[in-house]
Design a protein around this motif. Structure first.
Motif, PDB file in Angstrom:
ATOM      1  N   PHE A  47       0.849  -1.207   0.000  1.00  0.00           N
ATOM      2  CA  PHE A  47       0.000   0.000   0.000  1.00  0.00           C
ATOM      3  C   PHE A  47       0.877   1.247   0.000  1.00  0.00           C
ATOM      4  CE2 PHE A  47      -2.537  -3.365   1.926  1.00  0.00           C
ATOM      5  CZ  PHE A  47      -3.643  -3.345   1.084  1.00  0.00           C
ATOM      6  N   PRO A  52      -1.327   2.536   7.357  1.00  0.00           N
ATOM      7  CA  PRO A  52      -1.062   1.625   8.469  1.00  0.00           C
ATOM      8  C   PRO A  52      -0.038   0.522   8.177  1.00  0.00           C
ATOM      9  CG  PRO A  52      -3.401   1.595   7.827  1.00  0.00           C
ATOM     10  CD  PRO A  52      -2.731   2.581   6.952  1.00  0.00           C
ATOM     11  N   THR A  53      -0.125  -0.112   7.005  1.00  0.00           N
ATOM     12  CA  THR A  53       0.818  -1.198   6.696  1.00  0.00           C
ATOM     13  C   THR A  53       2.233  -0.637   6.569  1.00  0.00           C
ATOM     14  OG1 THR A  53      -1.005  -2.078   5.381  1.00  0.00           O
ATOM     15  CG2 THR A  53       1.058  -3.285   5.291  1.00  0.00           C
ATOM     16  N   HIS A 103      -1.189  -7.670   5.179  1.00  0.00           N
ATOM     17  CA  HIS A 103      -2.165  -7.962   6.225  1.00  0.00           C
ATOM     18  C   HIS A 103      -3.120  -9.052   5.752  1.00  0.00           C
ATOM     19  CE1 HIS A 103      -4.835  -5.667   3.795  1.00  0.00           C
ATOM     20  NE2 HIS A 103      -4.529  -4.467   4.244  1.00  0.00           N
ATOM     21  N   ALA A 167      -9.036   1.288   0.164  1.00  0.00           N
ATOM     22  CA  ALA A 167      -7.749   1.099  -0.524  1.00  0.00           C
ATOM     23  C   ALA A 167      -7.842   0.010  -1.600  1.00  0.00           C
ATOM     24  CB  ALA A 167      -6.656   0.804   0.490  1.00  0.00           C
ATOM     25  N   ALA A 171      -8.202  -4.707   0.092  1.00  0.00           N
ATOM     26  CA  ALA A 171      -7.813  -3.879   1.243  1.00  0.00           C
ATOM     27  C   ALA A 171      -8.818  -4.106   2.370  1.00  0.00           C
ATOM     28  CB  ALA A 171      -7.793  -2.413   0.848  1.00  0.00           C
ATOM     29  N   VAL A 172      -8.361  -4.010   3.607  1.00  0.00           N
ATOM     30  CA  VAL A 172      -9.285  -4.222   4.725  1.00  0.00           C
ATOM     31  C   VAL A 172     -10.268  -3.068   4.872  1.00  0.00           C
ATOM     32  CG1 VAL A 172      -7.993  -5.852   6.094  1.00  0.00           C
ATOM     33  CG2 VAL A 172      -7.474  -3.428   6.298  1.00  0.00           C
ATOM     34  N   SER A 173      -9.858  -1.865   4.454  1.00  0.00           N
ATOM     35  CA  SER A 173     -10.777  -0.720   4.495  1.00  0.00           C
ATOM     36  C   SER A 173     -11.965  -0.996   3.579  1.00  0.00           C
ATOM     37  CB  SER A 173     -10.056   0.554   4.072  1.00  0.00           C
ATOM     38  OG  SER A 173      -9.262   0.304   2.928  1.00  0.00           O
ATOM     39  N   GLY A 195      -4.070   3.390  -0.849  1.00  0.00           N
ATOM     40  CA  GLY A 195      -3.770   3.041   0.540  1.00  0.00           C
ATOM     41  C   GLY A 195      -4.622   3.941   1.402  1.00  0.00           C
ATOM     42  N   THR A 196      -4.754   3.600   2.687  1.00  0.00           N
ATOM     43  CA  THR A 196      -5.577   4.474   3.520  1.00  0.00           C
ATOM     44  C   THR A 196      -4.774   5.683   4.027  1.00  0.00           C
ATOM     45  OG1 THR A 196      -5.252   3.003   5.417  1.00  0.00           O
ATOM     46  CG2 THR A 196      -7.289   2.754   4.180  1.00  0.00           C
ATOM     47  N   GLN A 214      -7.621   1.465  10.085  1.00  0.00           N
ATOM     48  CA  GLN A 214      -6.957   0.853  11.241  1.00  0.00           C
ATOM     49  C   GLN A 214      -6.533   1.944  12.227  1.00  0.00           C
ATOM     50  OE1 GLN A 214      -4.079  -2.189   9.481  1.00  0.00           O
ATOM     51  NE2 GLN A 214      -5.149  -1.462   7.678  1.00  0.00           N
TER      52      GLN A 214
HETATM   53  C1  MLT Z   1      -2.837   0.628   4.067  1.00  0.00           C
HETATM   54  O1  MLT Z   1      -1.741   0.412   4.562  1.00  0.00           O
HETATM   55  O2  MLT Z   1      -3.033   1.569   3.299  1.00  0.00           O
HETATM   56  C2  MLT Z   1      -4.003  -0.231   4.471  1.00  0.00           C
HETATM   57  O3  MLT Z   1      -3.588  -1.341   5.183  1.00  0.00           O
HETATM   58  C3  MLT Z   1      -4.906  -0.437   3.353  1.00  0.00           C
HETATM   59  C4  MLT Z   1      -6.117  -1.243   3.714  1.00  0.00           C
HETATM   60  O4  MLT Z   1      -6.044  -2.450   3.611  1.00  0.00           O
HETATM   61  O5  MLT Z   1      -7.151  -0.687   4.046  1.00  0.00           O
END
Ligand code: MLT
Length: 334
Positions: A47, A52-53, A103, A167, A171-173, A195-196, A214
């Motif tokens: 990302f 966050p990552t 992640h 993202a 992506a987890v978002s 990315g977030t 996150q």
């Molecule tokens: C990021 O680092 O931008 C996030 O982990 C992206 C996501 O998965 O939401």
């Protein structure tokens, strides 16, 4: 010398040369593994920088580098919810100079994409799990809703006019955002970012309404009121933001997303190198500075048994089986 005798001699000679060359290569390889690392190591992040990552990667890169005696350089390879980076790493040389942090998108991507050019269970080596990060449903400061009930009403009144950042698929978002919409029975306008990190910048700037992110860097913004927090994705409230209720307690029963992370390498990295990487990761996670910074963001370092190849691979396997049906049931992607 007879012609046949000559041929046999040449054959034997070339056989000996081949054996010697193979031996030299083998001892060369063994030597390379013993001396590894002799140059800087690339830590690929799937990302954009500032997210966050990326933050977790940069946090562990320094102590891992110190443990290994070489610099660990973070390389951001954003796009397609992390799958571009995963593909790149799966195809990289298995020499230990490319390592990867990702992640739970490693587990969800298979259910989100029709065809992936890699297989999360067979295209990588597994170094260990890192940390579990909670998420918070955030809104821009000027959103005319101050709590979850008001947000519900606002969304009902405005429907797809409401924008939600993510993202990208994988992506987890995005997963969190679409699960939220599925549970609320609404369809918002979803806006993908790399990315977030950049998504949060736009939320702070008021260009987008909502983001499920996150806690890695969001807690200070929640505390000083630069963003609104409508609920956490945890079963218990977070100690750093005790006034923010969980989504579970506000009616979205069982809404739980904890973002786990793992460190990988391309398939085929020799075991002695994987052992050194694992030891360096363990050392990094035990560093007081890393512990403190993760704790401040309410991020849980995983137990030592999970900072292992088996711990990560078993968890990945379980998570693929958990999220596949959830994603299909929630009809993600939209
Ligand atoms: C990021 O680092 O931008 C996030 O982990 C992206 C996501 O998965 O939401």
């Amino acid at each position: 010398m007879m012609e046949t005798e000559l041929k046999i001699k040449n054959f034997v000679f070339s056989g000996i040369t081949a054996a010697l060359t193979a031996g030299a290569l083998l001892s060369g390889n063994a030597l390379a593994q013993k001396d590894w690392p002799t140059k800087s190591i690339n830590l690929v992040v799937p990302f954009a920088a500032g997210g966050p990552t990326d933050s977790i990667a940069r946090l562990i890169a320094v102590p891992m580098g110190q443990a290994l005696g070489q610099t660990v350089v973070v390389e951001n390879v954003p796009g397609a919810g992390g799958t571009i980076a995963s593909t790149k790493v799966a195809r990289a040389a298995p020499d230990g100079y490319t390592i990867y942090i990702h992640h739970m998108g490693m587990a969800t991507a298979q259910a989100l994409y029709d065809k992936l050019p890699y297989d999360p269970m067979t295209s990588f080596e597994y170094v260990g799990q890192v940390a579990d990060v909670p998420m918070v449903l955030l809104g821009k400061k000027d959103l005319p809703a101050n709590n979850f009930k008001e947000l519900e009403a606002y969304i009902k009144a405005n429907g797809s006019k409401v924008t939600m950042a993510n993202a990208g698929p994988g992506a987890v978002s995005q997963l969190c955002g679409l699960l939220f919409q599925s549970r609320m029975g609404v369809k918002l306008t979803n806006i993908p970012y790399k990315g977030t990190g950049p998504a949060l910048t736009d939320l702070l700037g008021g260009q987008v309404d909502l983001l499920c992110d996150q806690t890695t860097q969001t807690i200070p913004y929640i505390k000083d009121g630069r963003v609104k927090a409508f609920g956490t994705t945890t079963m218990k409230r977070l100690p750093a933001i005790p006034n923010v209720p969980t989504l579970n307690e506000q009616g979205l029963k069982g809404f739980e997303v904890k973002v786990w992370h793992g460190v990988y390498t391309p398939k085929g990295v020799p075991q002695p190198i994987l052992d050194k990487l694992n030891a360096a990761l363990k050392k990094a996670l035990n560093s007081p500075d890393v512990k403190k910074r993760l704790e401040d963001a309410n991020i849980d370092i995983v137990p030592a048994s999970k900072v292992s190849a088996k711990g990560l691979k078993d968890h990945l396997d379980t998570e693929i089986n958990v999220w596949g049906p959830v994603i299909r049931k929630a009809n993600i992607p939209d």
